[in-house]
Design a protein around this motif. Structure first.
Motif, PDB file in Angstrom:
ATOM      1  N   PRO A  84      12.514 -29.167  37.254  1.00 20.32           N
ATOM      2  CA  PRO A  84      11.485 -29.820  38.078  1.00 20.32           C
ATOM      3  C   PRO A  84      12.075 -30.958  38.910  1.00 20.32           C
ATOM      4  O   PRO A  84      12.983 -31.677  38.459  1.00 20.32           O
ATOM      5  CB  PRO A  84      10.485 -30.347  37.041  1.00 20.32           C
ATOM      6  N   ALA A  85      11.544 -31.138  40.117  1.00 16.47           N
ATOM      7  CA  ALA A  85      12.068 -32.158  41.028  1.00 16.47           C
ATOM      8  C   ALA A  85      11.944 -33.559  40.458  1.00 16.47           C
ATOM      9  O   ALA A  85      12.822 -34.403  40.671  1.00 16.47           O
ATOM     10  CB  ALA A  85      11.335 -32.066  42.370  1.00 16.47           C
ATOM     11  N   LEU A  86      10.872 -33.832  39.702  1.00 11.99           N
ATOM     12  CA  LEU A  86      10.679 -35.173  39.135  1.00 11.99           C
ATOM     13  C   LEU A  86      11.750 -35.505  38.110  1.00 11.99           C
ATOM     14  O   LEU A  86      12.059 -36.683  37.897  1.00 11.99           O
ATOM     15  CB  LEU A  86       9.292 -35.293  38.490  1.00 11.99           C
ATOM     16  N   ILE A  87      12.318 -34.500  37.488  1.00 11.19           N
ATOM     17  CA  ILE A  87      13.371 -34.722  36.500  1.00 11.19           C
ATOM     18  C   ILE A  87      14.705 -34.958  37.199  1.00 11.19           C
ATOM     19  O   ILE A  87      15.439 -35.902  36.881  1.00 11.19           O
ATOM     20  CB  ILE A  87      13.474 -33.529  35.533  1.00 11.19           C
ATOM     21  N   THR A  88      15.032 -34.112  38.165  1.00 11.86           N
ATOM     22  CA  THR A  88      16.318 -34.257  38.856  1.00 11.86           C
ATOM     23  C   THR A  88      16.399 -35.580  39.609  1.00 11.86           C
ATOM     24  O   THR A  88      17.479 -36.166  39.721  1.00 11.86           O
ATOM     25  CB  THR A  88      16.528 -33.087  39.833  1.00 11.86           C
ATOM     26  N   SER A  89      15.261 -36.048  40.101  1.00 15.76           N
ATOM     27  CA  SER A  89      15.270 -37.316  40.843  1.00 15.76           C
ATOM     28  C   SER A  89      15.549 -38.508  39.943  1.00 15.76           C
ATOM     29  O   SER A  89      15.911 -39.581  40.420  1.00 15.76           O
ATOM     30  CB  SER A  89      13.932 -37.513  41.563  1.00 15.76           C
ATOM     31  N   ALA A  90      15.402 -38.325  38.623  1.00 13.34           N
ATOM     32  CA  ALA A  90      15.650 -39.421  37.684  1.00 13.34           C
ATOM     33  C   ALA A  90      17.108 -39.471  37.228  1.00 13.34           C
ATOM     34  O   ALA A  90      17.479 -40.359  36.449  1.00 13.34           O
ATOM     35  CB  ALA A  90      14.729 -39.301  36.469  1.00 13.34           C
ATOM     36  N   GLY A  91      17.929 -38.517  37.668  1.00 12.47           N
ATOM     37  CA  GLY A  91      19.356 -38.562  37.344  1.00 12.47           C
ATOM     38  C   GLY A  91      19.790 -37.520  36.333  1.00 12.47           C
ATOM     39  O   GLY A  91      18.980 -36.804  35.746  1.00 12.47           O
ATOM     40  N   ASP A  92      21.096 -37.437  36.135  1.00  9.60           N
ATOM     41  CA  ASP A  92      21.685 -36.433  35.246  1.00  9.60           C
ATOM     42  C   ASP A  92      21.274 -36.630  33.791  1.00  9.60           C
ATOM     43  O   ASP A  92      21.050 -35.656  33.068  1.00  9.60           O
ATOM     44  CB  ASP A  92      23.217 -36.463  35.356  1.00  9.60           C
ATOM     45  N   ARG A  93      21.192 -37.881  33.339  1.00  4.63           N
ATOM     46  CA  ARG A  93      20.814 -38.141  31.945  1.00  4.63           C
ATOM     47  C   ARG A  93      19.418 -37.612  31.659  1.00  4.63           C
ATOM     48  O   ARG A  93      19.162 -37.031  30.598  1.00  4.63           O
ATOM     49  CB  ARG A  93      20.884 -39.637  31.631  1.00  4.63           C
ATOM     50  N   ALA A  94      18.523 -37.805  32.612  1.00  3.30           N
ATOM     51  CA  ALA A  94      17.154 -37.309  32.439  1.00  3.30           C
ATOM     52  C   ALA A  94      17.139 -35.795  32.402  1.00  3.30           C
ATOM     53  O   ALA A  94      16.413 -35.180  31.600  1.00  3.30           O
ATOM     54  CB  ALA A  94      16.264 -37.832  33.561  1.00  3.30           C
ATOM     55  N   SER A  95      17.929 -35.159  33.240  1.00  4.46           N
ATOM     56  CA  SER A  95      17.978 -33.698  33.285  1.00  4.46           C
ATOM     57  C   SER A  95      18.490 -33.125  31.970  1.00  4.46           C
ATOM     58  O   SER A  95      17.939 -32.156  31.431  1.00  4.46           O
ATOM     59  CB  SER A  95      18.873 -33.228  34.439  1.00  4.46           C
ATOM     60  N   ILE A  96      19.556 -33.746  31.461  1.00  3.99           N
ATOM     61  CA  ILE A  96      20.128 -33.265  30.192  1.00  3.99           C
ATOM     62  C   ILE A  96      19.145 -33.469  29.052  1.00  3.99           C
ATOM     63  O   ILE A  96      18.946 -32.586  28.211  1.00  3.99           O
ATOM     64  CB  ILE A  96      21.460 -33.996  29.904  1.00  3.99           C
ATOM     65  N   ARG A  97      18.521 -34.631  29.023  1.00  4.78           N
ATOM     66  CA  ARG A  97      17.557 -34.935  27.963  1.00  4.78           C
ATOM     67  C   ARG A  97      16.362 -33.977  28.022  1.00  4.78           C
ATOM     68  O   ARG A  97      15.849 -33.527  26.998  1.00  4.78           O
ATOM     69  CB  ARG A  97      17.073 -36.380  28.093  1.00  4.78           C
ATOM     70  N   PHE A  98      15.923 -33.648  29.217  1.00  5.45           N
ATOM     71  CA  PHE A  98      14.804 -32.721  29.408  1.00  5.45           C
ATOM     72  C   PHE A  98      15.162 -31.337  28.852  1.00  5.45           C
ATOM     73  O   PHE A  98      14.364 -30.723  28.133  1.00  5.45           O
ATOM     74  CB  PHE A  98      14.476 -32.633  30.899  1.00  5.45           C
ATOM     75  N   LEU A  99      16.342 -30.850  29.156  1.00  6.35           N
ATOM     76  CA  LEU A  99      16.782 -29.545  28.653  1.00  6.35           C
ATOM     77  C   LEU A  99      16.928 -29.554  27.144  1.00  6.35           C
ATOM     78  O   LEU A  99      16.586 -28.579  26.466  1.00  6.35           O
ATOM     79  CB  LEU A  99      18.099 -29.141  29.310  1.00  6.35           C
ATOM     80  N   GLU A 100      17.427 -30.660  26.611  1.00  6.82           N
ATOM     81  CA  GLU A 100      17.601 -30.772  25.159  1.00  6.82           C
ATOM     82  C   GLU A 100      16.270 -30.695  24.426  1.00  6.82           C
ATOM     83  O   GLU A 100      16.214 -30.216  23.290  1.00  6.82           O
ATOM     84  CB  GLU A 100      18.309 -32.082  24.814  1.00  6.82           C
ATOM     85  N   PHE A 101      15.213 -31.161  25.051  1.00  8.48           N
ATOM     86  CA  PHE A 101      13.898 -31.111  24.407  1.00  8.48           C
ATOM     87  C   PHE A 101      13.521 -29.670  24.075  1.00  8.48           C
ATOM     88  O   PHE A 101      13.034 -29.375  22.980  1.00  8.48           O
ATOM     89  CB  PHE A 101      12.844 -31.736  25.327  1.00  8.48           C
ATOM     90  N   PHE A 102      13.774 -28.757  24.997  1.00  6.00           N
ATOM     91  CA  PHE A 102      13.373 -27.364  24.796  1.00  6.00           C
ATOM     92  C   PHE A 102      14.399 -26.564  24.009  1.00  6.00           C
ATOM     93  O   PHE A 102      14.049 -25.560  23.374  1.00  6.00           O
ATOM     94  CB  PHE A 102      13.123 -26.698  26.150  1.00  6.00           C
TER      95      PHE A 102
END
Length: 308
Positions: free
Chosen positions: A3-21
């Protein structure tokens, strides 16, 4: 796609988001439902002008939940809110966000004393089982699968996850081993009818020689023989609807119908709620009560008293 809202928050947010699932949610059905809810919510936020996941506020969550109540039943809305709460909790503990914007948002109230799963009468369940042509591997498979859900109260996910070795002899009786929600293993002796159907299926298809293989399998196209891949849940649903239609059953049944049918039949024949809960692997008898449809008969009898 991220999602665009995740990528706009940076790489750490993207990795953390993927780790959730991938790390925090083990059940595949829960993972799919949570991913769908998160994707819908984040897409809605983007359309509402939110530029980053860190900019989401309780007002956004509350507005989205209000929209959900207009399109979905209360249990679905509560599940979607739970998905968002858990996701934000994960992001907060990962120091992506300072607080959880969904923590203070309340979902719709919902109480129920009876489930909505369509239930068959015992005679209808017998009618369905007897209508299946068992002169073919697919017939043997379908009858065994439906009987397993009726006589062992098995969830469809647990039934389809079984291997051939999960049907075994113990104490001179055939038993089945089910892997239920949360990875809990649950073993049950077979009802004599289920025992006969499973024996016929295993012997008639030669699966006894493949103990590590999936118990319920797809059919190879053009051959009518069992393949090597497990039967998907969607295929099982299509099968039971097709079998019910062929048997002349008008009730709009699904995979879960047989669990509720078996529990209701057991209780009608003098079984106890406590034993039904143990057999169904329920943590509480309150859950089992949702499957108890004995009250339907009383309601129907009382309706007939209205004479005009």
């Amino acid at each position: 796609m991220m999602p665009a809202l995740i990528t706009s928050a940076g790489d750490r947010a993207s990795i953390r988001f993927l780790e959730f699932f991938t790390s925090a949610i083990r059940n595949p059905h829960t993972r799919r439902a949570y991913a769908r809810a998160a994707g819908d919510f984040l897409s809605w936020c983007a359309s509402a002008g939110v530029t980053s996941i860190t900019a989401v506020q309780p007002l956004h969550v509350a507005a989205w939940i209000e929209l959900q109540t207009q399109a979905h039943a209360a249990p679905t809305v509560k599940q979607r809110l739970a998905a968002i709460r858990h996701l934000f909790d994960w992001l907060v503990t990962g120091q992506i966000m300072p607080h959880n914007p969904a923590a203070s948002v309340r979902g719709p109230s919902h109480t129920t004393k009876q489930g909505k799963t369509p239930v068959l009468e015992a005679s209808e369940a017998r009618q369905l089982l007897d209508s299946i042509d068992v002169s073919t591997p697919i017939g043997l498979r379908d009858r065994a699968l439906i009987a397993l859900m009726v006589f062992s109260f098995a969830r469809i996910g647990a039934a389809l996850a079984m291997r051939v070795e999960d049907v075994y002899m113990q104490q001179r009786r055939l038993w089945v081993r089910l892997r239920e929600k949360g990875g809990k293993a649950h073993a049950m002796p077979c009802h004599h009818t289920l025992e006969a159907y499973l024996h016929a299926y295993l012997e008639g298809t030669g699966l006894v020689a493949e103990p590590k293989g999936p118990l319920f399998r797809t059919i190879r196209r053009g051959t009518g023989e069992l393949g090597d891949t497990p039967l998907p849940q969607a295929n099982a649903y299509a099968m039971v609807r097709r079998r019910a239609l062929a048997a002349g059953i008008a009730t709009a049944i699904g995979n879960h119908t047989f669990r509720a049918t078996g529990i209701t039949a057991y209780l009608k024949n003098g079984g106890t709620l406590e034993n039904a809960a143990a057999m169904a692997n329920h943590a509480s008898t309150r859950t089992t009560q949702l499957y108890d449809r004995r009250g339907d008969d009383v309601s129907l009898d009382e309706v007939e008293r209205i004479r005009v």
